[in-house]
Design an enzyme around this catalytic site. Structure first.
Site, short mmCIF file in Angstrom:
data_model
loop_
_atom_site.label_atom_id
_atom_site.label_comp_id
_atom_site.label_asym_id
_atom_site.label_seq_id
_atom_site.Cartn_x
_atom_site.Cartn_y
_atom_site.Cartn_z
N TYR A 432 -25.48 -9.33 80.10
CA TYR A 432 -25.92 -7.94 79.99
C TYR A 432 -26.33 -7.53 78.58
O TYR A 432 -26.15 -8.26 77.65
CB TYR A 432 -24.93 -6.97 80.62
CG TYR A 432 -23.51 -6.90 80.12
CD1 TYR A 432 -22.57 -6.23 80.86
CD2 TYR A 432 -23.12 -7.46 78.92
CE1 TYR A 432 -21.26 -6.12 80.44
CE2 TYR A 432 -21.81 -7.37 78.49
CZ TYR A 432 -20.89 -6.69 79.24
OH TYR A 432 -19.61 -6.58 78.80
N GLU A 433 -26.93 -6.33 78.52
CA GLU A 433 -27.54 -5.79 77.30
C GLU A 433 -28.64 -6.71 76.77
O GLU A 433 -28.83 -6.87 75.57
CB GLU A 433 -26.50 -5.52 76.21
CG GLU A 433 -25.32 -4.69 76.65
CD GLU A 433 -25.71 -3.37 77.31
OE1 GLU A 433 -26.84 -2.91 77.11
OE2 GLU A 433 -24.87 -2.79 78.02
N GLY A 434 -29.39 -7.30 77.68
CA GLY A 434 -30.44 -8.25 77.33
C GLY A 434 -29.86 -9.65 77.35
O GLY A 434 -29.04 -10.01 76.52
#
Length: 583
Positions: A432-434
């Site tokens: 997550y978060e890229g």
């Protein structure tokens, strides 16, 4: 899980490697290095006495959804109250809004301890950090005055509502709509998924930052706007009032972080307010994302630390087989193979800590440096290190958690052990978060071209200068580190030049390997720098830092030439050959 030794290691990296004392300046007038020890000590009490005991019970119980309201795992509400009343949320934020104005570097060190003690709990304040930074940079004066004091005090929490069922990392494909109301607000309608702590009972209100499209918005990422949409609309006194049209309609069933509610959020004409300019939501989103990316890197580091402490304690107690110099059945920590695994865990944890803290310090100095050139160079380093801190540290977290299970043997595969929970919890952080692949694309494209393509060579030149200092140190172990480091820096410089010249498809095929190389070289450089500093200061941490830098230089830099080959592997296998093999 953290221990007093964890706090010693954190202090060592802060003072000797990151040299946080350099930040006792006008920009951080209330900060003094004498604050480091008491802050870490108090945070340690919260983590060890309050948060850690809730970690495994929370994993077993999880959060629950009843009639549109999410209820947190038992004990979490009281734990959050202790976190809030301790003032931990406001450490790095402006005093004008109730913050403490302390360096972000010290705040992320505290958050590492929180995350290592209870990752599910830590995700709630982590999301608030991103919401606060977005409002500080892009919010109107009215929005700041109304919402920032509540968020910075921890009285309210914040979220990021980006992802939709049809649009994962491709935020340009989102469909949530924002229609203007007569009073200057917007009616927001749509569905968001994977919203961490999107609903809960810890606070009186939740401030959602939501990406949506205006009716006349251009297609793709150029047409997204950011909106502030609270769960409860503030009343005339700024307190939580009427319920807004946003509801959690489902909780995701996840591999790990079970006590962190991951929500499906339904917006049904919910009232929201535009943050920044129309169709400029991408810039505000990246403010949130960059904050979150460093925090997720810290999260990976924290899980690595926790996995190491759990495995080390187990290995010191578990007796099996015979070992040289030990009578009878030996604790498995005496076996060379187990020692090697534990050294990997501790050394990479310390290297990841050094990278993350250096990234945080660069962020601090990019706004607090005394000279314009100093601020510019610090911003360059922050930009370069952000994808590395996020990706390399989270990969280390998964690796350490896996090694922790291995050290526990068959018991580690059993669901009741903390080792198995840490493995499950750590696995989300590279996603997550890229995803870490997206971080590699960022590093190999935008960051490679930063400052006209000069930023990365400039940082590598500073690594080279530090390597020369190691060579001249007179310490035999540091000279050996310098030899490996020189080879690693040269290999990284060579592939950096090659990537600038090759075609984009070939470059991106090797981007993840390039990112791995960069993390290894940076980690050893920062640890070795700290080792020299500690030796010069006569610090008790000098022997550990020298030894860990030496171990990593022999292992993680010992095969650096092979990683350089991996970076270039796209030359031997073009896109069509790859696709043919995937049929």
């Amino acid at each position: 899980m953290i221990t007093p030794r964890t706090i010693d290691d954190i202090s060592s990296i802060l003072t000797q490697v990151t040299q946080i004392g350099d930040m006792s300046s006008e920009a951080f007038s209330d900060f003094d290095t004498d604050l480091v020890a008491p802050v870490l000590e108090e945070a340690g009490k919260l983590c060890m006495d309050v948060l850690a005991p809730l970690n495994q019970p929370g994993d077993k119980t999880g959060a629950r959804l009843e009639s549109g309201q999410v209820y947190s795992a038992p004990g979490f509400k009281d734990a959050y109250k202790a976190f809030q009343e301790g003032g931990w949320m406001g450490m790095p934020f402006p005093e004008a809004f109730g913050g403490q104005g302390l360096p972000r570097t010290l705040a992320v060190a505290v958050m590492e301890m929180v995350q290592a003690s209870n990752m599910s709990f830590s995700l709630c304040p982590m999301l608030s950090f991103g919401a606060i930074e977005a409002l500080l940079e892009h919010g109107s004066e009215e929005q700041k005055a109304l919402y920032l004091p509540k968020l910075i005090s921890g009285e309210w929490t914040g979220t990021m509502n980006l992802t939709e069922p049809q649009a994962g990392s491709d935020v340009g494909a989102l469909k949530t709509k924002a229609v203007p109301n007569d009073d200057g607000s917007y009616a927001i309608t749509g569905q968001k998924i994977y919203i961490t702590w999107g609903d809960h009972d810890l606070t009186d209100n939740i401030v959602h930052l939501v990406l949506a499209r205006l009716p006349d918005a251009p297609s793709g990422s150029r047409g997204i706007s950011l909106f502030l949409c609270p769960k409860y609309l503030p009343d005339a006194n700024g307190e939580a009032g009427e319920r807004n049209g946003v509801t959690c309609i489902g909780l995701e069933h996840k591999l790990g972080v079970h006590a962190s509610p991951t929500c499906v959020m339904e917006y049904d004409g919910a009232k929201g307010w535009l943050i920044g300019e129309p169709n400029k939501g991408l810039a505000a989103m990246f403010t949130m994302m960059n904050s979150a990316r460093l925090q997720v890197g810290i999260q990976g580091l924290a899980q690595s630390e926790a996995a190491y402490r759990v495995a080390r304690d187990f290995a010191a107690e578990r007796k099996q087989g015979r070992a040289e110099g030990v009578e009878g059945s030996a604790p498995i920590i005496n076996h060379p193979d187990v020692q090697h695994m534990l050294l990997q865990m501790r050394a990479r944890t310390m290297a990841a800590r050094a990278i993350c803290y250096e990234c945080a310090k660069s962020s601090d100095m990019s706004v607090g440096g005394s000279e314009a050139d100093e601020r510019k160079l610090a911003k360059e380093v922050e930009e370069i290190l952000t994808p590395i801190a996020k990706s390399w540290s989270t990969d280390v977290g998964v690796l350490s958690a896996s090694l922790g299970v291995q050290i526990h043997g068959g018991l580690g595969f059993m669901g009741e052990t903390l080792a198995s929970q840490l493995y499950r919890d750590a696995r989300i952080a590279p996603i997550y978060e890229g995803t870490n692949g997206i971080q590699a694309i960022d590093l190999a494209t935008r960051k490679l071209g930063l400052s006209g393509g000069e930023a990365i060579p400039r940082l590598l030149a500073s690594f080279e200068a530090k390597c020369s200092e190691l060579e001249a140190s007179g310490d035999a172990d540091l000279k050996r580190v310098a030899a490996h480091l020189a080879a690693g820096i040269k290999a990284l410089q060579d592939v950096t030049s090659w990537m600038k010249e090759t075609d984009m498809d070939t470059r991106l095929f090797g981007a993840t390997a390039y990112q791995e190389m960069f993390g290894r070289v940076a980690g050893v450089t920062y640890l070795a720098r700290g080792a020299m500093s500690a030796k010069d200061a006569g610090s008790n941490s000098a022997a550990d830092l020298v030894g860990l830098a030496l171990f990593l230089s022999e292992t993680d830099l010992g095969d650096i030439a092979g990683w350089a080959v991996r970076v270039r592997s796209g030359e031997a296998m073009d896109r069509q050959k790859r696709m043919d093999l995937l049929s």
